[in-house]
Design a protein around this motif. Structure first.
Motif, mmCIF file in Angstrom:
data_model
loop_
_atom_site.group_PDB
_atom_site.id
_atom_site.type_symbol
_atom_site.label_atom_id
_atom_site.label_comp_id
_atom_site.label_asym_id
_atom_site.label_seq_id
_atom_site.Cartn_x
_atom_site.Cartn_y
_atom_site.Cartn_z
ATOM 1 N N SER A 56 0.787 -1.263 0.091
ATOM 2 C CA SER A 56 -0.002 -0.002 -0.051
ATOM 3 C C SER A 56 0.951 1.292 -0.052
ATOM 4 O O SER A 56 0.272 2.349 -0.169
ATOM 5 C CB SER A 56 -1.116 -0.109 1.179
ATOM 6 N N GLU A 57 2.106 1.331 0.264
ATOM 7 C CA GLU A 57 3.005 2.524 0.418
ATOM 8 C C GLU A 57 4.126 2.481 -0.496
ATOM 9 O O GLU A 57 4.342 1.396 -1.092
ATOM 10 C CB GLU A 57 3.781 2.033 1.762
ATOM 11 N N ILE A 58 4.429 3.528 -1.036
ATOM 12 C CA ILE A 58 5.335 4.006 -1.951
ATOM 13 C C ILE A 58 6.661 4.801 -1.513
ATOM 14 O O ILE A 58 6.277 5.850 -0.969
ATOM 15 C CB ILE A 58 4.957 4.700 -3.268
ATOM 16 N N VAL A 59 7.905 4.281 -1.719
ATOM 17 C CA VAL A 59 8.956 5.266 -1.023
ATOM 18 C C VAL A 59 9.292 6.305 -2.439
ATOM 19 O O VAL A 59 9.723 5.734 -3.506
ATOM 20 C CB VAL A 59 10.287 4.416 -0.972
ATOM 21 N N GLY A 60 9.075 7.500 -2.222
ATOM 22 C CA GLY A 60 9.394 8.550 -3.099
ATOM 23 C C GLY A 60 10.809 8.852 -3.348
ATOM 24 O O GLY A 60 11.800 8.252 -2.869
ATOM 25 N N SER A 76 6.362 -0.899 -1.468
ATOM 26 C CA SER A 76 6.780 -1.999 -2.447
ATOM 27 C C SER A 76 8.150 -2.495 -2.468
ATOM 28 O O SER A 76 8.489 -3.881 -2.655
ATOM 29 C CB SER A 76 6.577 -1.470 -3.826
ATOM 30 N N ILE A 77 8.990 -1.599 -2.022
ATOM 31 C CA ILE A 77 10.665 -1.997 -1.728
ATOM 32 C C ILE A 77 10.606 -2.845 -0.522
ATOM 33 O O ILE A 77 11.233 -4.014 -0.843
ATOM 34 C CB ILE A 77 11.380 -0.715 -1.797
ATOM 35 N N SER A 78 9.916 -2.539 0.433
ATOM 36 C CA SER A 78 10.221 -3.363 1.595
ATOM 37 C C SER A 78 9.639 -4.820 1.573
ATOM 38 O O SER A 78 9.994 -5.859 1.897
ATOM 39 C CB SER A 78 9.752 -2.520 2.759
ATOM 40 N N VAL A 79 8.585 -4.950 0.880
ATOM 41 C CA VAL A 79 7.820 -5.925 0.595
ATOM 42 C C VAL A 79 8.227 -6.804 -0.323
ATOM 43 O O VAL A 79 8.401 -8.003 0.085
ATOM 44 C CB VAL A 79 6.193 -5.733 0.205
ATOM 45 N N GLY A 80 8.919 -6.253 -1.152
ATOM 46 C CA GLY A 80 9.811 -7.019 -2.181
ATOM 47 C C GLY A 80 10.937 -7.819 -1.676
ATOM 48 O O GLY A 80 11.100 -8.906 -1.898
ATOM 49 N N VAL A 81 11.558 -6.906 -1.000
ATOM 50 C CA VAL A 81 12.770 -7.580 -0.371
ATOM 51 C C VAL A 81 12.372 -8.582 0.673
ATOM 52 O O VAL A 81 13.041 -9.487 0.881
ATOM 53 C CB VAL A 81 13.699 -6.482 0.269
ATOM 54 N N ALA A 95 13.409 -0.343 -9.802
ATOM 55 C CA ALA A 95 13.833 0.838 -10.542
ATOM 56 C C ALA A 95 13.431 2.224 -9.663
ATOM 57 O O ALA A 95 13.376 3.213 -10.104
ATOM 58 C CB ALA A 95 13.130 1.129 -11.984
ATOM 59 N N GLY A 96 13.107 2.015 -8.477
ATOM 60 C CA GLY A 96 12.953 2.975 -7.567
ATOM 61 C C GLY A 96 14.142 3.635 -6.896
ATOM 62 O O GLY A 96 15.086 3.569 -7.311
ATOM 63 N N ASN A 97 13.537 4.195 -5.711
ATOM 64 C CA ASN A 97 14.692 4.965 -5.028
ATOM 65 C C ASN A 97 15.896 3.969 -4.651
ATOM 66 O O ASN A 97 15.955 3.019 -3.799
ATOM 67 C CB ASN A 97 14.096 5.484 -3.749
ATOM 68 N N THR A 98 17.026 4.234 -5.275
ATOM 69 C CA THR A 98 18.191 3.654 -5.270
ATOM 70 C C THR A 98 18.564 3.340 -3.628
ATOM 71 O O THR A 98 19.024 2.159 -3.357
ATOM 72 C CB THR A 98 19.351 4.071 -6.040
ATOM 73 N N GLY A 99 18.870 4.353 -3.049
ATOM 74 C CA GLY A 99 19.211 4.311 -1.616
ATOM 75 C C GLY A 99 18.287 3.302 -0.675
ATOM 76 O O GLY A 99 18.936 2.732 0.140
ATOM 77 N N ALA A 100 17.007 3.264 -0.972
ATOM 78 C CA ALA A 100 16.114 2.622 -0.478
ATOM 79 C C ALA A 100 16.220 1.208 -0.613
ATOM 80 O O ALA A 100 16.102 0.163 0.190
ATOM 81 C CB ALA A 100 14.462 3.133 -0.553
ATOM 82 N N ALA A 101 16.466 0.944 -1.922
ATOM 83 C CA ALA A 101 16.518 -0.502 -2.253
ATOM 84 C C ALA A 101 17.838 -1.164 -1.548
ATOM 85 O O ALA A 101 17.839 -2.216 -1.365
ATOM 86 C CB ALA A 101 16.734 -0.609 -4.050
ATOM 87 N N VAL A 102 18.852 -0.227 -1.845
ATOM 88 C CA VAL A 102 20.310 -0.641 -1.047
ATOM 89 C C VAL A 102 19.788 -0.956 0.413
ATOM 90 O O VAL A 102 20.291 -1.867 1.248
ATOM 91 C CB VAL A 102 21.241 0.256 -1.255
ATOM 92 N N ALA A 103 19.326 -0.108 1.087
ATOM 93 C CA ALA A 103 19.209 0.155 2.623
ATOM 94 C C ALA A 103 18.104 -1.293 3.092
ATOM 95 O O ALA A 103 18.623 -2.028 3.977
ATOM 96 C CB ALA A 103 18.559 1.260 3.150
ATOM 97 N N ALA A 104 17.069 -1.570 2.201
ATOM 98 C CA ALA A 104 16.213 -2.478 2.579
ATOM 99 C C ALA A 104 17.241 -3.942 2.301
ATOM 100 O O ALA A 104 16.781 -4.744 3.122
ATOM 101 C CB ALA A 104 15.337 -2.590 1.583
ATOM 102 N N SER A 105 17.609 -3.981 1.276
ATOM 103 C CA SER A 105 18.466 -4.960 1.187
ATOM 104 C C SER A 105 19.589 -5.505 2.073
ATOM 105 O O SER A 105 19.601 -6.722 2.549
ATOM 106 C CB SER A 105 18.877 -5.147 -0.312
ATOM 107 N N THR A 106 20.452 -4.699 2.487
ATOM 108 C CA THR A 106 21.192 -4.472 3.507
ATOM 109 C C THR A 106 20.854 -4.962 4.849
ATOM 110 O O THR A 106 21.279 -5.714 5.535
ATOM 111 C CB THR A 106 22.226 -3.298 3.483
#
Length: 331
Positions: A56-60, A76-81, A95-106
């Motif tokens: 339900s949420e999106i990281v800008g 979507s990033i958190s749920v995906g990870v 293809a979203g916020n790169t920093g958020a994708a890196v942070a969530a994955s790490t």
């Protein structure tokens, strides 16, 4: 749900991937369920391998990565990870916020045993095939041993996914001579020279495109500047060329005759061909796609994710890190 052209380009790229890559067993779209269903209906996708996972949420794009991951648990990033973490999926593409994708994955996946910092390996067009800049922005405050690990991980990726038999490694510096650079780069040089890697030595900016190199290591601050500068230069050069061609009917006629050459040159440097950049070192597969990714770029990012899984990149990284003695004990 992330990216300049989301979710239309994401869903269309997904459709293309399902149509082209039979080795994909299942593909999950994570995001606003009603919007995604609408896109699926618009594109008339009828593939049982495709499923929707609501988020339900999106990281800008402008949000603080760490804060967004902590506060937006249902993005979507958190749920995906989380899908990768719990074993539902083997890879995530964003293809979203790169920093958020890196942070969530790490934060959620953690790093592989022996790896202290993950790094983004971004491919650049080289006369001898793709040259991977690593790190391209995941870790701006790196230590010398991190760059040694980047070189090992980048070498594994180039060998097992890109098919390079004995990947050539370079260290980004201000001159080719061994003593050039800062205290930091000289220390990294010594570590790489003492390793079992195929280390060429120091390299400069022009080497990225002309010299036979498969991996060029640097800290994330330098790598991100290099990557964005290259992208901007290529973009403005084609803009200037288009302007000059259109300034004269004779030039336009010449351009029509050379249309094939222009198209082939553009294709060689087209990021859409590479699709996405792997975040190497995390205990899972995360592919960072360009923020302005087209459907073609998304399709190829999905391909890169599947190839990383199929070629067992992470087990190979673990093995090489431990074998090299470059592993560390994380706090």
């Amino acid at each position: 749900m992330g990216g300049d052209k989301a979710p239309q380009a994401i869903v269309e790229g997904t459709k293309d991937a399902l149509g082209e890559f039979s080795f994909i067993e299942k593909l999950l779209l994570v995001g606003d369920e009603s919007i995604l269903k609408s896109e699926i209906d618009r594109l008339q996708i009828r593939d049982r391998r495709l499923e929707i996972v609501p988020a339900s949420e999106i990281v800008g794009m402008g949000e603080s990565p760490v804060q967004a991951i902590r506060k937006k648990k249902n993005s979507s990033i958190s749920v995906g990870v989380d899908l990768v973490k719990n074993g539902t999926c083997e890879a995530i593409v964003s293809a979203g916020n790169t920093g958020a994708a890196v942070a969530a994955s790490t934060i959620k996946l953690r790093t592989l045993p022996g790896v202290e910092r993950a790094g983004i390996a971004s491919p650049l067009p080289n006369e001898n095939g793709p040259c991977n800049i690593m790190d391209a922005g995941a870790n701006v405050d790196a230590r010398p041993k991190h760059l040694l690990q980047y070189a090992i991980m980048g070498s594994v990726y180039a060998r097992h996914v890109q098919g390079k038999e004995n990947p050539v490694i370079g260290l980004m510096s201000v001159g080719e001579e061994e003593g050039k650079g800062t205290d930091f780069t000289r220390e990294v040089f010594d570590l790489l020279k003492a390793s079992n890697l195929n280390f060429r030595g120091n390299v400069e900016g022009h080497d990225l495109f002309e010299t036979k190199l498969d991996v060029v290591v640097c800290d994330g601050f330098t790598g991100n500047i290099v990557l964005k500068s290259c992208e901007a230069t290529a973009k403005v050069m084609f803009k200037w060329l288009k302007h000059e061609i259109n300034s004269s009917p004779f030039r336009q006629l010449g351009a029509m005759m050379a249309k094939g050459a222009f198209k082939a040159t553009l294709e060689r440097g087209n990021y859409e061909t590479y699709g996405g950049s792997p975040l190497l070192g995390v205990n899972g597969v995360t592919i960072i796609a360009h923020g302005s990714s087209s459907p073609r770029a998304i399709k190829n990012a999905i391909r890169v994710a599947a190839e990383s899984v199929r070629h067992h990149v992470n087990p190979h990284i673990q093995e090489e890190i431990q074998k090299s003695g470059a592993d560390v004990v994380s706090a």
